[in-house]
Design an enzyme around this catalytic site. Structure first.
Site, PDB file in Angstrom:
ATOM      1  N   GLY A 207       7.690   4.085   3.324  1.00 13.34           N
ATOM      2  CA  GLY A 207       8.131   4.233   1.934  1.00 13.34           C
ATOM      3  C   GLY A 207       7.453   3.234   1.034  1.00 13.34           C
ATOM      4  O   GLY A 207       6.465   2.601   1.434  1.00 13.34           O
ATOM      5  N   ASN A 208       7.956   3.112  -0.185  1.00 15.43           N
ATOM      6  CA  ASN A 208       7.369   2.143  -1.115  1.00 15.43           C
ATOM      7  C   ASN A 208       8.465   1.551  -1.985  1.00 15.43           C
ATOM      8  O   ASN A 208       9.629   1.930  -1.881  1.00 15.43           O
ATOM      9  CB  ASN A 208       6.259   2.795  -1.947  1.00 15.43           C
ATOM     10  CG  ASN A 208       6.778   3.951  -2.756  1.00 15.43           C
ATOM     11  OD1 ASN A 208       7.577   3.762  -3.667  1.00 15.43           O
ATOM     12  ND2 ASN A 208       6.361   5.157  -2.411  1.00 15.43           N
ATOM     13  N   ARG A 209       8.090   0.635  -2.871  1.00 14.93           N
ATOM     14  CA  ARG A 209       9.075  -0.153  -3.610  1.00 14.93           C
ATOM     15  C   ARG A 209       9.570   0.488  -4.903  1.00 14.93           C
ATOM     16  O   ARG A 209      10.303  -0.131  -5.654  1.00 14.93           O
ATOM     17  CB  ARG A 209       8.469  -1.515  -3.977  1.00 14.93           C
ATOM     18  CG  ARG A 209       8.185  -2.399  -2.801  1.00 14.93           C
ATOM     19  CD  ARG A 209       7.650  -3.738  -3.309  1.00 14.93           C
ATOM     20  NE  ARG A 209       7.165  -4.546  -2.213  1.00 14.93           N
ATOM     21  CZ  ARG A 209       7.936  -5.292  -1.432  1.00 14.93           C
ATOM     22  NH1 ARG A 209       9.236  -5.331  -1.642  1.00 14.93           N
ATOM     23  NH2 ARG A 209       7.412  -5.999  -0.465  1.00 14.93           N
ATOM     24  N   SER A 210       9.158   1.712  -5.200  1.00 14.35           N
ATOM     25  CA  SER A 210       9.560   2.295  -6.484  1.00 14.35           C
ATOM     26  C   SER A 210      11.076   2.501  -6.546  1.00 14.35           C
ATOM     27  O   SER A 210      11.682   3.042  -5.629  1.00 14.35           O
ATOM     28  CB  SER A 210       8.855   3.642  -6.677  1.00 14.35           C
ATOM     29  OG  SER A 210       9.301   4.214  -7.876  1.00 14.35           O
TER      30      SER A 210
END
Ligand code: CTP
Length: 394
Positions: A207-210
């Site tokens: 995943g990512n930090r958005s």
């Protein structure tokens, strides 16, 4: 495209309704305005400087003698795009009418050329007193907009005309003055937001930090401006978004499927989501035991924007770019490669922007009217991008 965030001075008079202006301040911020609060000295008896400073995130002065080096009565008067005085007491209205300059707020009113909305609130006897009636008539004849107070129960047992209007009514009036009216009525705005998750097994994902905050700000701003909003939300909170159509997705492929379906019907696509560029080749149906979790083979995800650009038929496309180096060159290349009309690029090195309430970066557009933004709220960025969209849609 407007070059800067719109600045509002919120003047607060010494009425009990001052506490209701805290809500008004919030609603102005939701609409992307940067607000400086200027209370009259006696209004601090109702709501103190600490509250205004905390809510506005800006210093609060009441006299020209505060921070003299700033010459605030001139600089603030010139910087402001709009003035909103709420609540305005009988005394404050009288002082403004007489052209007095005995505190910072009345100095500002004299020094500014910005449009001004006055929202009176007082006891009905004071509102109907011939002096106030005459003052209000004079102010209106000078081009100030003075709202009518509402009729109803006052703070004590009395009732009559003098109540502070509902926040929504003030905002509606303010919009009619600022021109920030419902300029997207009938327009369909498709927004993607959040960050996609690419499953490794039933428990783990890439995943990512958005956080999805910018997409929420965009959806809220578009709704306020009258658009039909469809948010394709990847792993983000959408609780505060009454009025938008929301489709929840998890992975890049889910997002691609929904966007391909919805894109032909939209007028504007704002691709705010952080889409994972790659996904695991294998998605295991059982949780992988840690001893086997030594490497994950990846394969590319589709570039959703680039694919949508292929089927575009007049839709306006706005992308986002989060970069940690060579921001402008990379973003300009993406603008062209992905067939975009505009792109917002921000510097996310050292964990900046993600999950925060503010952003800083640059809007680049095909037409070349670039805008640099220094530490603005995500709401303000949302309105600037929609200003651009509304301008392009005509
Ligand atoms: N985007 C997309 N599909 C992808 C990756 C990104 O549609 N598979 C969109 C994003 O939503 C964003 C824009 O493309 O609006 C730019 O995203 P970014 O991650 O900055 O660019 P990438 O094309 O992924 O390039 P790189 O990661 O190499 O910088």
């Amino acid at each position: 495209m407007s070059a800067t965030v719109r600045e509002v001075v919120l003047g607060v008079g010494a009425g009990i309704a001052a506490y209701k202006s805290c809500e008004l301040l919030r609603r102005l911020q939701d609409r992307g305005y940067a607000v400086t609060v200027v209370p009259t000295p006696s209004s601090l008896n109702f709501v103190g400087s600490a509250t205004w400073e905390a809510l506005s995130g800006r210093p609060v002065n009441t006299q020209v003698w505060d921070n003299v080096h700033d010459v605030a009565h001139v600089s603030l008067a010139q910087k402001a795009d709009f003035f909103l005085i709420a609540p305005a007491t009988a005394d404050l209205i009288a002082r403004i009418t007489a052209g007095r300059a005995d505190d910072l707020l009345t100095n500002l009113v004299l020094a500014t050329e910005a449009p001004l909305l006055i929202v009176p609130a007082m006891h009905p006897a004071m509102w109907l007193d011939p002096a106030t009636v005459e003052n209000v008539r004079t102010l209106r004849s000078r081009g100030y907009v003075v709202m009518e107070p509402e009729v109803g129960r006052l703070t004590g047992t009395d009732s009559g005309q003098g109540r502070f209007p509902e926040t929504s009514a003030i905002i509606e009036k303010f919009d009619s003055i600022t021109g920030n009216i419902r300029d997207l009525v009938g327009k369909r705005i498709l927004i993607s937001g959040g960050g996609t998750r690419e499953a490794i097994d039933p428990v783990r994902f890439i995943g990512n930090r958005s956080s999805g905050k910018q997409a929420c700000a965009l959806a809220t701003a578009a709704l306020l401006r009258g658009a039909d909003v469809h948010l394709v939300a990847a792993n983000m909170s959408t609780q505060a978004l009454a009025g938008a159509t929301i489709t929840e997705v998890e992975s890049a492929l889910d997002m691609q499927r929904v966007l391909m379906q919805e894109f032909p019907q939209c007028d504007v696509l704002v691709m705010c989501a952080a889409v994972a560029d790659a996904k695991p080749v294998m998605k295991f149906t059982e949780k992988i035991k840690k001893t086997f979790l030594t490497s994950i083979e990846l394969e590319p995800n589709p570039d959703i924007l680039a694919e949508l650009a292929q089927i575009k038929k007049g839709q306006l496309m706005i992308g986002f770019a989060a970069e940690t180096s060579d921001h402008l060159e990379s973003a300009r290349a993406k603008l062209v490669a992905k067939g975009l009309d505009a792109i917002y690029v921000n510097d996310v090195s050292n964990g900046a922007i993600f999950g925060k309430e503010t952003t800083q970066g640059m809007i680049l557009s095909r037409t070349g009217a670039d805008i640099a933004l220094k530490e603005v709220s995500k709401d303000a960025l949302a309105h600037l991008l929609l200003d651009y969209a509304a301008g392009q849609l005509g």
